[in-house]
Write an enzyme that holds these catalytic residues in place. Structure first.
Site, PDB file in Angstrom:
ATOM      1  N   GLY A 194     -16.306   4.335  -5.645  1.00  0.00           N
ATOM      2  CA  GLY A 194     -16.526   2.992  -6.199  1.00  0.00           C
ATOM      3  C   GLY A 194     -15.879   1.933  -5.313  1.00  0.00           C
ATOM      4  N   HIS A 195     -14.615   2.182  -4.924  1.00  0.00           N
ATOM      5  CA  HIS A 195     -13.939   1.234  -4.025  1.00  0.00           C
ATOM      6  C   HIS A 195     -14.684   1.157  -2.688  1.00  0.00           C
ATOM      7  CE1 HIS A 195     -10.257   2.553  -6.418  1.00  0.00           C
ATOM      8  NE2 HIS A 195     -10.250   1.250  -6.563  1.00  0.00           N
TER       9      HIS A 195
ATOM     10  N   SER B  64      -9.765   5.601 -10.521  1.00  0.00           N
ATOM     11  CA  SER B  64      -8.615   6.305  -9.938  1.00  0.00           C
ATOM     12  C   SER B  64      -7.952   7.176 -10.995  1.00  0.00           C
ATOM     13  CB  SER B  64      -7.607   5.305  -9.395  1.00  0.00           C
ATOM     14  OG  SER B  64      -8.242   4.456  -8.482  1.00  0.00           O
TER      15      SER B  64
END
Ligand code: PAF
Length: 280
Positions: free
Chosen positions: A36-37, A188
């Site tokens: 995602g990051h 995370s």
């Protein structure tokens, strides 16, 4: 990729790029990076000349000390991942660098800070605003990228940007949620889930999807109850809240309007708190 740890060094590097007329994209993170990051970095890479990321587990946004302590920290791995996707600069400051003295600033977000996450995480958004405002002032990006998984955070940051930091002229870009194959929103915190909780967690998205499809058969209250009950039937999951809100005011709606309404949820999978949402 350039690794900077001090504000002075960061500002120095960025001012050189700015002097050359480069457009800067910025992705603030707390590390433990996932796809995602990385998709936010890729988005900046395709829009901007220079992509800057930050890795900083911001203590002022954790209302729970245990949560702060157990938040995953994987600096070496994160640096490798950022290099692989072609990030240009990563800023990894210490707590002393970011908070040489206590940050006493109190932000007001016109009420959107008091609902949903705000009800359960006292001071969380004030802490987010403290760190994001500092980072925005140091990086002065043209574009800043955030994942819409943190739906309320994006609204808070837009408010902060408009009402407190307008002179910086930053464009906030909200990007789609990236999901694992089984539908679990990438986070995370997923790294903290033991296998049985990890297997249970996709029920969150599955249930949201089911009731999005069927929403016309229920009132908003019924929908919120049904989603809660169905997830809580799994003994490993415990819903903290479900709210179906207007995209702008973040207030619970009476009626769902497609394109203007989102269902947001927070669920404990054991001690790990997961959030997700679905747009109608
Ligand atoms: O979304 C996050 O990871 C954090 O809240 C942020 C925006 C990096 C601020 O610490």
């Amino acid at each position: 990729m350039l690794i900077t740890r001090t504000i002075k060094d960061l500002k120095n590097k960025i001012s050189k790029y700015k002097a050359d007329g480069k457009q800067i994209g910025f992705i603030p993170t707390m590390g433990a990076l996932h796809k995602g990051h990385l998709s936010l970095i890729e988005c900046s890479k395709s829009n901007d000349d220079i992509t800057v990321a930050s890795i900083f587990v911001n203590p002022t946004q954790f209302n729970n000390k245990e949560d702060l302590k157990k938040y995953p920290r994987e600096e070496e791995k994160d640096i490798e991942l950022l290099k692989q996707v072609g990030c240009d600069i990563v800023f990894i400051p210490t707590v002393e660098e970011m908070y040489p003295e206590e940050d006493k600033r109190q932000f007001n977000f016109g009420g959107i800070e008091n609902v949903m996450e705000g009800k359960f995480r006292d001071g969380h958004f004030n802490g987010v605003a403290q760190i994001v405002s500092k980072l925005f002032q140091y990086v002065e990006p043209d574009n800043a990228y955030f994942g819409i998984k943190d739906f309320q955070q994006v609204a808070i940051i837009r408010y902060l940007n408009k009402h407190y930091l307008a002179d910086l002229n930053i464009n906030i870009v909200a990007c789609d949620i990236l999901r694992e194959e089984d539908g679990l929103a990438m986070s995370s915190r997923n790294k903290l889930l033991s296998p049985n909780y990890r297997n249970a967690a996709p029920l969150i998205q599955k249930t949201l999807k089911k009731y999005k499809k069927d929403y016309k058969n229920y009132s908003v209250k019924e929908l919120m109850n049904k989603i809660t009950e169905e997830i809580n039937e799994n003994e490993l999951l415990n819903v903290e809240y479900v709210d179906i809100v207007d995209n702008t005011t973040l207030k619970t709606v009476d009626k769902i309007i497609e394109g203007q309404t989102t269902a947001c949820i927070a669920v404990f999978a054991g001690k790990v708190r997961l959030i997700d949402n679905i747009a109608f």
